[in-house]
Design an enzyme around this catalytic site. Structure first.
Site, PDB file in Angstrom:
ATOM      1  CE  LYS A 160      -3.816   0.224   2.513  1.00  0.00           C
ATOM      2  NZ  LYS A 160      -4.756   0.409   3.654  1.00  0.00           N
ATOM      3  CE  LYS A 180       5.785  -4.148   9.558  1.00  0.00           C
ATOM      4  NZ  LYS A 180       4.824  -3.515   8.630  1.00  0.00           N
ATOM      5  N   GLY A 202      -5.243  -4.141   5.318  1.00  0.00           N
ATOM      6  CA  GLY A 202      -4.440  -5.140   4.621  1.00  0.00           C
ATOM      7  C   GLY A 202      -5.004  -6.539   4.693  1.00  0.00           C
ATOM      8  NE  ARG A 203      -6.804  -7.195  10.835  1.00  0.00           N
ATOM      9  CZ  ARG A 203      -6.293  -6.002  11.112  1.00  0.00           C
ATOM     10  NH1 ARG A 203      -5.218  -5.580  10.476  1.00  0.00           N
ATOM     11  NH2 ARG A 203      -6.851  -5.223  12.023  1.00  0.00           N
ATOM     12  CD  GLU A 234      -2.222  -7.606  11.365  1.00  0.00           C
ATOM     13  OE1 GLU A 234      -1.130  -8.214  11.336  1.00  0.00           O
ATOM     14  OE2 GLU A 234      -2.707  -7.022  10.375  1.00  0.00           O
ATOM     15  CG  HIS A 267      -2.488 -39.437  11.628  1.00  0.00           C
ATOM     16  ND1 HIS A 267      -2.343 -40.763  11.980  1.00  0.00           N
ATOM     17  CD2 HIS A 267      -3.552 -39.389  10.786  1.00  0.00           C
ATOM     18  CE1 HIS A 267      -3.259 -41.487  11.358  1.00  0.00           C
ATOM     19  NE2 HIS A 267      -4.003 -40.672  10.627  1.00  0.00           N
ATOM     20  CD  GLU A 323       8.677  -7.341   6.729  1.00  0.00           C
ATOM     21  OE1 GLU A 323       8.485  -7.713   7.892  1.00  0.00           O
ATOM     22  OE2 GLU A 323       8.242  -6.257   6.264  1.00  0.00           O
TER      23      GLU A 323
END
Length: 522
Positions: free
Chosen positions: A209, A513, A269-270, A355, A386, A215
């Site tokens: 954005k 960050k 964002g999410r 979040e 399992h 990253e």
């Protein structure tokens, strides 16, 4: 207008639930089924091809009555109206919350700052459609004139988890383009992805954005350096596109203006996979399937917005979750889709829920005195049987489960699918029913293990009475997956309303960050 601030613990409904919990704490679901002839029918809901069976929960109609009263007393109806209406409900960031507008197929105006945002939303959708079709058909070519064969999505968080989950979830519907995702700043990750690629036939989609995410920009610069080993700066415009609001920085990177897809600050964002952040989805499965994905989400939006609370699937799921979280003090929930396609659903839901609702300060800026947020985890069935289901069945923690199953397999292998779905139904039944000492004794005696009964019997007893929801969908397709994701989005929103917290900021993401940048400067 912002949301109405109400501490849920001050409501009459919360006090009633506290008293009601004392009555329900030791109630056995088996007895509820024995006393309620039509319990499963009464505690099931349907929406299109999706059905929810919530009968295997430690609830009665009285429980639901109290929970829905809590929703009403916390002004959930008012919150829903503001959520869909473009009000500034993300107060800490002074933003509306309108990911629902991205799938608003009825095209009714939605106003933000006195401007109808739908023309721009539709314009972006048209651009996604046109671009996707050009790449898929081979009309859009890389710098050497060859057709695109691979697409690499470069992003992190919501710019990666959502698109990655959906592309993998809808792999059955994929076209010839190979889709890759780069997110982690770990340099080994990006190198492994690049090893299989040719620069001239690869399209890189940079999703950020602000176009400042550490990253994403680090990975983008590494990829750009690799690209320029065999291409020129002028070639970047043929093989790179961006999804961003920072036009100046995108252009400085070398990306052509016509290859920039816009974002808006009223989309978190999410919650952004419905926007141009989902460009890699449209490239992978084609725009028509992407449109069906949006349509499924819109249909769930309408169900949530217009359905009475008692018949409202997101409301029921959210309020039952609050029942366990705040009264049984159950801190986590497991999500288990019985399809390998959805192996990334749990990580996606982790970001969506944790979040959003991992907050300890209410909307008045005060420390909360009740539990908020849920720890979300899970994996695909039958793999989980399992792995961690031992803990869910016989551990000391009460862990509610969402089982997600599909009536039809996509490739039609009946033998495999019958066995898969037998496990889907059996796990919910086993959690609910358990296995008594008498049943274990009889079983061991029948098998001829009489001499081991006294030794092994305590270890083979299952208390049962462990809650689960069963979500059964006809088939995994773009529309049904869109509905499923929107269902969980709305569940998350509802919980934030009840807990009186702001679900749409994420200041906790920034602290690490900031410290990392300080360490780099040193």
């Amino acid at each position: 207008m912002s949301l109405i601030n109400i501490n849920p613990t001050t409501t009459d409904a919360w006090k009633n639930l506290t008293r009601h919990y004392k009555k329900m704490e030791s109630v056995q679901m088996k007895s509820l089924f024995q006393n309620e002839e039509n319990r499963k029918e009464n505690l099931s809901l349907n929406f299109e091809s999706l059905s929810l069976d919530f009968s295997k929960n430690r609830i009665t109609e009285k429980t639901l009555e109290h929970l829905l009263s809590l929703a009403e007393q916390c002004k959930l109806n008012d919150a829903i109206e503001k959520y869909f209406g473009g009000d500034i409900i993300n107060v800490t960031e002074n933003r509306a919350v309108l990911h629902t507008a991205l799938r608003n197929i009825n095209d009714q105006p939605i106003m933000v700052d006195k401007q109808d945002i739908m023309p721009e939303v539709n314009q972006t959708l048209d651009k996604i459609k046109s671009f996707s079709q050009r790449v898929i058909s081979g009309e859009f070519k890389g710098y050497s004139g060859k057709k695109i064969t691979d697409v690499v999505n470069i992003g992190i968080g919501g710019s990666d988890l959502g698109p990655h989950m959906v592309v993998e979830g809808l792999h059955y519907y994929k076209n010839h383009l190979k889709t890759h995702f780069v997110s982690n700043i770990d340099g080994d990750h990006v190198v492994e992805v690049l090893k299989a690629l040719q620069p001239e036939t690869t399209l890189f989609v940079i999703v950020s954005k602000t176009f400042t995410t550490q990253e994403t920009l680090t990975n983008a610069e590494t990829i750009k350096k690799w690209f320029l080993e065999s291409a020129t700066e002028d070639d970047i415009k043929h093989n790179f596109v961006a999804v961003s609001t920072n036009l100046d920085m995108v252009k400085a990177f070398g990306i052509a203006e016509e290859n920039i897809f816009t974002m808006w600050n009223w989309v978190g964002g999410r919650y952004s996979l419905w926007s141009a952040v989902g460009l890699s989805i449209s490239l992978a499965i084609g725009f028509e399937n992407f449109r069906a994905f949006l349509d499924g989400a819109y249909a769930m939006d309408q169900h949530f917005k217009n359905t009475d609370f008692r018949d409202n699937i997101p409301v029921i799921l959210a309020m039952i979750s609050i029942w366990y979280n705040n009264f049984f003090e159950s801190e986590s929930e497991v999500v288990i889709p019985y399809t390998q396609y959805l192996q990334k659903l749990a990580p996606f839901l982790q970001q969506l829920s944790m979040e959003s609702n991992g907050k300890s300060v209410d909307r008045d800026g005060k420390k909360v005195n009740y539990q908020t947020g849920n720890i979300i985890w899970g994996n695909t069935g039958t793999n989980v049987q399992h792995a961690f289901m031992q803990l869910v069945h016989q551990g000391t923690k009460l862990i509610p489960v969402d089982f997600i199953g599909f009536e039809q397999s996509l490739y039609g292998n009946k033998d495999h699918h019958q066995k898969l779905m037998a496990n889907f139904y059996a796990q919910a039944e086993a959690l609910y029913a358990g296995k008594t000492a008498e049943e274990v004794h009889l079983d061991m005696k029948f098998k001829g293990d009489t001499n081991l009964i006294n030794t092994l019997l305590p270890f083979k007893v299952f208390d049962g009475n462990r809650p689960s929801n069963s979500i059964l969908i006809k088939k995994l397709d773009p529309r049904s997956l869109g509905s499923l994701i929107a269902m969980y989005e709305h569940k998350t929103f509802i919980q934030g309303v009840i807990w009186n917290i702001y679900s749409f900021d994420q200041f906790g993401v920034e602290l690490g960050k900031e410290l990392a940048n300080k360490l780099l400067i040193k």
